[in-house]
Every structure is written in C-alpha cells, then in structure tokens.
Design a protein around this motif. Structure first.
Motif, PDB file in Angstrom:
ATOM      1  N   ASP A   1      10.868 -15.386   4.621  1.00  8.65           N
ATOM      2  CA  ASP A   1       9.727 -14.162   4.132  1.00  8.65           C
ATOM      3  C   ASP A   1       9.001 -14.505   3.233  1.00  8.65           C
ATOM      4  OD1 ASP A   1       7.967 -12.063   4.147  1.00  8.65           O
ATOM      5  OD2 ASP A   1       9.101 -10.445   4.330  1.00  8.65           O
ATOM      6  N   VAL A   2       7.497 -15.214   3.762  1.00  7.61           N
ATOM      7  CA  VAL A   2       6.362 -15.417   3.102  1.00  7.61           C
ATOM      8  C   VAL A   2       6.106 -14.613   2.120  1.00  7.61           C
ATOM      9  CG1 VAL A   2       5.364 -16.905   4.504  1.00  7.61           C
ATOM     10  CG2 VAL A   2       4.851 -14.732   4.636  1.00  7.61           C
ATOM     11  N   ARG A   3       6.541 -13.798   2.177  1.00 12.41           N
ATOM     12  CA  ARG A   3       5.684 -12.824   0.449  1.00 12.41           C
ATOM     13  C   ARG A   3       6.863 -12.661  -0.436  1.00 12.41           C
ATOM     14  NH1 ARG A   3       6.482  -7.117   3.638  1.00 12.41           N
ATOM     15  NH2 ARG A   3       7.506  -7.607   5.079  1.00 12.41           N
ATOM     16  N   ASN A   4       8.144 -13.769   0.500  1.00 13.62           N
ATOM     17  CA  ASN A   4       9.098 -13.596  -1.091  1.00 13.62           C
ATOM     18  C   ASN A   4       9.500 -14.759  -1.573  1.00 13.62           C
ATOM     19  OD1 ASN A   4      11.565 -14.096  -2.381  1.00 13.62           O
ATOM     20  ND2 ASN A   4      12.824 -12.270  -1.322  1.00 13.62           N
TER      21      ASN A   4
ATOM     22  N   SER B   1      -7.261   2.735   9.481  1.00  9.97           N
ATOM     23  CA  SER B   1      -7.669   3.810   8.919  1.00  9.97           C
ATOM     24  C   SER B   1      -8.643   4.194   7.966  1.00  9.97           C
ATOM     25  CB  SER B   1      -6.377   4.964   8.985  1.00  9.97           C
ATOM     26  OG  SER B   1      -5.896   4.529   7.865  1.00  9.97           O
ATOM     27  N   PRO B   2      -9.451   5.528   7.712  1.00 11.31           N
ATOM     28  CA  PRO B   2     -10.353   5.152   6.518  1.00 11.31           C
ATOM     29  C   PRO B   2      -9.979   4.696   5.189  1.00 11.31           C
ATOM     30  CG  PRO B   2     -10.726   6.928   8.114  1.00 11.31           C
ATOM     31  CD  PRO B   2      -9.526   6.600   8.526  1.00 11.31           C
ATOM     32  N   ILE B   3      -9.791   4.091   4.416  1.00 10.96           N
ATOM     33  CA  ILE B   3      -9.096   3.951   3.135  1.00 10.96           C
ATOM     34  C   ILE B   3      -8.393   4.724   2.601  1.00 10.96           C
ATOM     35  CG2 ILE B   3     -10.784   3.785   1.888  1.00 10.96           C
ATOM     36  CD1 ILE B   3      -9.806   0.730   0.724  1.00 10.96           C
ATOM     37  N   GLN B   4      -9.427   6.413   2.402  1.00 10.12           N
ATOM     38  CA  GLN B   4      -8.602   7.325   1.922  1.00 10.12           C
ATOM     39  C   GLN B   4      -7.420   7.482   2.017  1.00 10.12           C
ATOM     40  OE1 GLN B   4     -11.727   7.069   3.192  1.00 10.12           O
ATOM     41  NE2 GLN B   4     -11.858   8.882   4.657  1.00 10.12           N
ATOM     42  N   GLU B   5      -7.342   7.497   3.358  1.00 15.55           N
ATOM     43  CA  GLU B   5      -6.316   8.089   4.330  1.00 15.55           C
ATOM     44  C   GLU B   5      -4.632   6.824   4.537  1.00 15.55           C
ATOM     45  OE1 GLU B   5      -7.253   9.868   7.774  1.00 15.55           O
ATOM     46  OE2 GLU B   5      -8.577  10.999   7.155  1.00 15.55           O
ATOM     47  N   GLY B   6      -5.323   5.599   4.021  1.00 14.92           N
ATOM     48  CA  GLY B   6      -4.558   4.614   4.087  1.00 14.92           C
ATOM     49  C   GLY B   6      -2.925   4.651   3.579  1.00 14.92           C
ATOM     50  N   ASP B   7      -2.305   4.037   4.117  1.00 14.13           N
ATOM     51  CA  ASP B   7      -0.924   3.625   3.539  1.00 14.13           C
ATOM     52  C   ASP B   7      -0.322   2.741   2.155  1.00 14.13           C
ATOM     53  OD1 ASP B   7       2.152   3.624   3.484  1.00 14.13           O
ATOM     54  OD2 ASP B   7       1.983   5.040   5.230  1.00 14.13           O
ATOM     55  N   MET B   8      -0.302   3.719   1.318  1.00 12.75           N
ATOM     56  CA  MET B   8       0.067   2.207   0.217  1.00 12.75           C
ATOM     57  C   MET B   8       0.876   0.775   0.884  1.00 12.75           C
ATOM     58  SD  MET B   8      -0.343   3.328  -3.298  1.00 12.75           S
ATOM     59  CE  MET B   8       0.492   5.319  -2.518  1.00 12.75           C
ATOM     60  N   ASP B   9       1.720   1.255   1.487  1.00  6.19           N
ATOM     61  CA  ASP B   9       3.196   0.638   1.881  1.00  6.19           C
ATOM     62  C   ASP B   9       2.399  -0.505   3.165  1.00  6.19           C
ATOM     63  OD1 ASP B   9       4.960   1.369   0.909  1.00  6.19           O
ATOM     64  OD2 ASP B   9       6.164   2.410   2.364  1.00  6.19           O
ATOM     65  N   ASP B  10       1.641   0.297   3.603  1.00  4.24           N
ATOM     66  CA  ASP B  10       0.491  -0.976   4.430  1.00  4.24           C
ATOM     67  C   ASP B  10      -0.212  -1.783   3.921  1.00  4.24           C
ATOM     68  OD1 ASP B  10       1.798   0.144   6.481  1.00  4.24           O
ATOM     69  OD2 ASP B  10      -0.117   1.218   7.177  1.00  4.24           O
ATOM     70  N   TRP B  11      -0.882  -1.645   2.589  1.00 11.08           N
ATOM     71  CA  TRP B  11      -1.602  -2.412   2.004  1.00 11.08           C
ATOM     72  C   TRP B  11      -0.719  -3.112   1.220  1.00 11.08           C
ATOM     73  CZ3 TRP B  11      -4.627   2.096  -1.373  1.00 11.08           C
ATOM     74  CH2 TRP B  11      -5.430   3.133  -0.383  1.00 11.08           C
ATOM     75  N   ASP B  12       0.446  -3.131   1.192  1.00 14.31           N
ATOM     76  CA  ASP B  12       1.585  -3.990   0.161  1.00 14.31           C
ATOM     77  C   ASP B  12       1.140  -5.333   1.251  1.00 14.31           C
ATOM     78  OD1 ASP B  12       1.279  -3.058  -2.107  1.00 14.31           O
ATOM     79  OD2 ASP B  12       2.965  -1.575  -2.252  1.00 14.31           O
ATOM     80  N   ALA B  13       1.747  -4.696   2.536  1.00 16.83           N
ATOM     81  CA  ALA B  13       2.397  -5.347   3.371  1.00 16.83           C
ATOM     82  C   ALA B  13       1.466  -6.646   3.063  1.00 16.83           C
ATOM     83  CB  ALA B  13       2.477  -5.181   4.525  1.00 16.83           C
ATOM     84  N   MET B  14       0.512  -6.093   3.596  1.00 18.65           N
ATOM     85  CA  MET B  14      -0.770  -7.111   4.244  1.00 18.65           C
ATOM     86  C   MET B  14      -1.176  -7.998   3.262  1.00 18.65           C
ATOM     87  SD  MET B  14      -3.694  -4.899   6.594  1.00 18.65           S
ATOM     88  CE  MET B  14      -3.139  -2.977   5.795  1.00 18.65           C
TER      89      MET B  14
ATOM     90  N   LYS C   1      -0.557 -13.110  -0.340  1.00 22.84           N
ATOM     91  CA  LYS C   1       0.171 -14.179  -1.045  1.00 22.84           C
ATOM     92  C   LYS C   1       1.510 -15.062  -0.169  1.00 22.84           C
ATOM     93  CE  LYS C   1       2.259 -10.935  -4.616  1.00 22.84           C
ATOM     94  NZ  LYS C   1       2.462  -9.659  -5.017  1.00 22.84           N
ATOM     95  N   GLY C   2       1.185 -14.688   0.071  1.00 25.38           N
ATOM     96  CA  GLY C   2       2.298 -14.871   1.420  1.00 25.38           C
ATOM     97  C   GLY C   2       1.512 -16.479   1.299  1.00 25.38           C
ATOM     98  N   LEU C   3       0.160 -16.792   2.192  1.00 27.77           N
ATOM     99  CA  LEU C   3      -0.154 -18.281   1.872  1.00 27.77           C
ATOM    100  C   LEU C   3       0.055 -19.028   0.598  1.00 27.77           C
ATOM    101  CD1 LEU C   3      -3.867 -18.852   3.777  1.00 27.77           C
ATOM    102  CD2 LEU C   3      -3.243 -19.960   1.181  1.00 27.77           C
TER     103      LEU C   3
END
Length: 252
Positions: free
Chosen positions: A59-62, A94-107, A113-115
């Motif tokens: 997993d590139v994020r690890n 979704s609008p940033i104020q409705e964003g899911d923080m897990d989604d933010w971390d994944a992206m 960071k993976g790159l």
C-alpha cells in the motif's frame, strides 16, 4: 543489451495496467505494484514472453511496506530506468464543509505521500547512475479547481508542484521528470469516488467518448522513448468533448 526496467504503481487496473502492457510491448521489463495480487498475476499472463516481470504487493501510503517491498527486490531489479507514479484515488464529491475526514486522509495519503514514499526509494539509484525518468500521473484537477473537488483537487495540485520540484532538484543528475494530467478517463476511478455505486459512476462517462487508459499509456511510451536530450515536461490531455474541468459537451 538488457531491457530497461519500468516500475509502475497502481498496476492492477486502469492506467497502470495499460501502461505495463504498452511498456512491455516497447521492450521494457516490468515491476508491477499494487494491492491486488490476483490481478498482478493475471497481468503477467498478458505480457509478451520476451520481457521480464515481477510484482510487489504494498500500500503506497504505508512507508514501511514501500521500503520493505523495494528492499525485497533482487539487485538486478533495482536498476530502475522508469518510474510511473500512477497510484491514486478520489473519495467523495461534496462541499468541503460536508467532507469526510477519512476520505481526506485517503486522498492525501495515497495521492501525495504515497508518491513521495515510492519516489524516495527509487530516486537515489537514478541519481547515482545519473539517468532515469519519473512520470507522475496527475489530473486536470491539478490545474483547476472544480465545485466539490476541494481536497482531491488540492492533492493533485500538490502532485503538479512536486513534479516541478523534482524536475528542479534532479536536474543536475540528468533525471527526466514529467507530469501527465488527464481529464476524464474511463477507469475504476469513479466507482471508487462514489464508493461502489456503479450506476452513478457509469453516468459520468455517458453521452460522450471519454479517454481510455490506453490513451494515457500511449503518451507514456512516447515520452519514455524520446531521445536522451528530450524531456516532455508537462501535458494536459482531454477527450474532445471536454474543454476544461467543468465544461463537457454531452450528447444525451
């Protein structure tokens, strides 16, 4: 003379898989990287018999997984001539104020960071040999920001900036650095973004002819086979129906 070696992340599907096939057709030996081993084993069966192939599961994020996977390679496989930083993802729209923080971390973890983690393992060898090429797969979202794209666009803007920074820092060592920034490409991208909602994902590509993974692979092969003194530094590629990140002519 031995074949050159291409190291491709996200090689189990989409642009990564198409790039592995195209580069193998151009005579590269392939190191295919991803998380789905069954797909990487299937990829091997589709490659020409006259090219070498190996695969790495991580997993590139690890960063520990990335380092361990790279260190597991035989020395003959560590002489990497071409790195394709393709692994990436989009989660949610979704609008940033409705964003899911897990989604933010994944992206941010995968796209940015993976790159960095993968490049960190491969750049020293290129610097030592004073040769090599890095191609980072960005997005039109790295050139513009569209409604509800917020964090995804930010992550792709980061890739654009990192590509430019790599080109500057690696310039004294003769390492080529390129960014490819596609518009709408018909891959698993939208299925991931919409969390498995295939109906919604398929609607993204209806009413026009989107880019295909093979279109991007063709550009990669062209860039990788230019003369030693030629660098294709930056390219935005769109389907003819797309004018920019928000203007798309669909014939419904």
């Amino acid at each position: 003379m031995k074949n050159k070696i291409a190291f491709i992340t996200g090689a189990s599907s989409g642009i990564g898989r198409a790039s592995a096939l195209a580069l193998a057709g151009a005579g590269y030996d392939i190191i295919a990287c991803g998380r789905r081993e069954e797909r990487l084993l299937a990829l091997k069966k589709d490659l020409p018999q006259n090219v070498g192939y190996t695969h790495l599961i991580f997993d590139v994020r690890n960063r520990d997984e990335v380092r361990t996977a790279f260190e597991s390679l035989d020395e003959k496989w560590k002489q990497i001539d071409l790195l394709i930083n393709n692994a990436g993802n989009a989660h949610g729209l979704s609008p940033i104020q409705e964003g899911d923080m897990d989604d933010w971390d994944a992206m941010i973890d995968i796209n940015v960071k993976g790159l960095l983690y993968v490049s960190k393992q491969i750049m020293p060898g290129m610097i030592e040999r004073k040769s090599g090429q890095i191609i980072n797969i960005g997005s039109i979202a790295g050139k513009e920001v569209y409604p509800n794209g917020n964090v995804y666009c930010a992550s792709k803007h980061a890739i654009d900036a990192l590509t430019k920074g790599m080109r500057i820092d690696l310039n004294p060592y003769g390492v080529k650095v390129m960014g490819i920034h596609p518009g709408l490409v018909e891959t698993e991208f939208s299925v991931v973004r919409f969390k498995g909602d295939e109906k919604r994902a398929n609607s993204v590509y209806q009413g026009f002819h989107p880019l295909q993974a093979e279109d991007i692979a063709d550009i990669i092969v062209f860039a990788a086979t230019r003369p030693a003194h030629v660098v294709m530094a930056d390219i935005v590629v769109l389907p003819i129906a797309q004018a920019n990140s928000t203007i798309l002519h669909k014939q419904l």
